[in-house]
Motif scaffolding. Sequence first.
Motif, mmCIF file in Angstrom:
data_model
loop_
_atom_site.group_PDB
_atom_site.id
_atom_site.type_symbol
_atom_site.label_atom_id
_atom_site.label_comp_id
_atom_site.label_asym_id
_atom_site.label_seq_id
_atom_site.Cartn_x
_atom_site.Cartn_y
_atom_site.Cartn_z
ATOM 1 N N ALA A 79 0.830 -1.201 0.000
ATOM 2 C CA ALA A 79 0.000 0.000 0.000
ATOM 3 C C ALA A 79 0.866 1.253 0.000
ATOM 4 O O ALA A 79 0.592 2.218 -0.732
ATOM 5 N N GLY A 80 1.918 1.258 0.805
ATOM 6 C CA GLY A 80 2.816 2.409 0.832
ATOM 7 C C GLY A 80 3.604 2.575 -0.454
ATOM 8 O O GLY A 80 3.742 3.689 -0.969
ATOM 9 N N ALA A 81 4.132 1.464 -0.984
ATOM 10 C CA ALA A 81 4.936 1.531 -2.203
ATOM 11 C C ALA A 81 4.099 1.944 -3.414
ATOM 12 O O ALA A 81 4.573 2.674 -4.288
ATOM 13 N N ASN A 82 2.847 1.490 -3.488
ATOM 14 C CA ASN A 82 2.005 1.754 -4.661
ATOM 15 C C ASN A 82 1.238 3.061 -4.566
ATOM 16 O O ASN A 82 0.959 3.697 -5.583
ATOM 17 N N HIS A 83 0.860 3.461 -3.330
ATOM 18 C CA HIS A 83 -0.046 4.609 -3.194
ATOM 19 C C HIS A 83 0.423 5.636 -2.174
ATOM 20 O O HIS A 83 -0.354 6.535 -1.821
#
Length: 549
Positions: A79-83
């Motif tokens: 979630a952090g890496a993508n958004h």
Amino acid sequence: MEAQMSTTVTPSLGGGSNRIVAVNITTPTNAVNLQNHQEEKNTTHQKPGWRKFVSHVGPGFLVSLAYLDPGNLETDLQAGANHGFELLWVVLIGLIFALIIQSLAANLGVSTGKHLSEVCKAEYPIFVKYCLWLLAEVAVIAADIPEVIGTAFALNILFHIPVWAGVLLTGLSTLLLLGLQRYGARKLELLIAILVFVMAACFFGEMSYVKPPASGVLKGMFVPKLKGEGATADAIALLGALVMPHNLFLHSALVLSRKVPNSVRGINDACRYFLIESGIALFIAFLINVAVVSVSGTVCTVGNVAQTTADQCSDITLNSASFLLQNVLGKSSSTIYAIALFASGQSSSITGTYAGQFIMQGFLDLKMKTWARNLMTRSIAITPSLIVSIIGGPQGAGRLIIIASMILSFELPFALIPLLKFSSSSTKMGPHKNSIYIIVISWILGLAIIGINIYYLSTAFVDWLIHNNLHKVANVFIGIAVFPLMAAYIGAVIYLMFRKDRVVTYIEPEKDDAMAQAHLETGLNNSFGPRDVTPVPFREDLAHIQLPE
């Protein structure tokens, strides 16, 4: 004449709650023992509040370990890496909702003397009962898949063992876990909690190094947003990893390992203490999840990201995430990360084993030895993990964790709806049922999560049918097979929501008996005569399961 102890089952009405209690049967001449017991009860009520609270600590912290399992870490990292920080609001809502429903599960167990699966067995017809049992077992297996893969990743980092071989070796981690339990469950839980918090300290340290923008973190936490490719899927996976159905069965049973006075005051105090404990434990879990998302989001999306880091972030998995901690830990980052990841998987294995034990016991009235239950669940979870890790490697295994989290999210209604209905019913809870405010808030959040799941399930499948490369005839047959299953899923949810409860599990005390009413308020029971004393309710059938004291 000495008092004799015997186990007595309080009779229930309509197949309802059977409180299993240790009854002190005294003779009419045994006035001294009765007086001693009364003095002991008075001493118990005079015990300082903090000591009463400490005696209730355990179930909430044990359950909270499931909110820090490899599935949570994987979904947080992606979630952090993508958004970036955009899905932090999902973490906030998920853990607020988790606090509400975990406290409802604890209240159900304390107030009825039964855990959730036992109440489901008493309430629903046999076909529905077996369906709910199967779905609950699937949820336990789906929760165990991230633990298997997380442990395999940890072994891969520490000893360079191929992931597929590590998956096979996770069966041995069951034997290791059981061997450590011989030294005491609480000591084992303390050790694992320390190792998990080592990982937490690492991410907090990295968080202080990379300094995520406070405005971005706060905006992501309080401004709901679903932008970008795969945002809905990642949000559902986050919810599935945070709010897990088997945890509801687990918490409602763990509270029965505490001796709660069988009185209105005793039950109310226990519910309050379990709520405070769950709040503290889940707040810590919330901070750790926010730290993981913030570190991943800052390193991968904020500022000028180096090409090497961008490549690592584009396909981040639990197996490759140790690079996020290099700034704080340097060359030792991978080793410490792997140890903590191993601890995370094993701590979650404890909760999964206990949950599976209670589910099988409650629905089927079957009991298995802890090692057999653990080995059975782990063996089933190993199969899909092994196949995917052989075919897809670490990337495929990482995606399987996301799929398992989504399965848990889709499974949630079949534990959540019965819990919401039972805890709001006067026939189940009597005067301890939910207030109107809790009913409204819990149902709004619950229906929102269920609605998101159904919306994603239908739109994602239709989109796949439209854009796949299969022949039209194949798509027609797939649609014929899948659409009835989707309709059955929606129909089952509607059935559970609108089915009227028929079984009474709360027994109203005799209002016309002044002594019985006085005994009810002081924790005594007059069911066996005016001289008989009933101490606290206690589930002796749970004594063989190693629980925290």
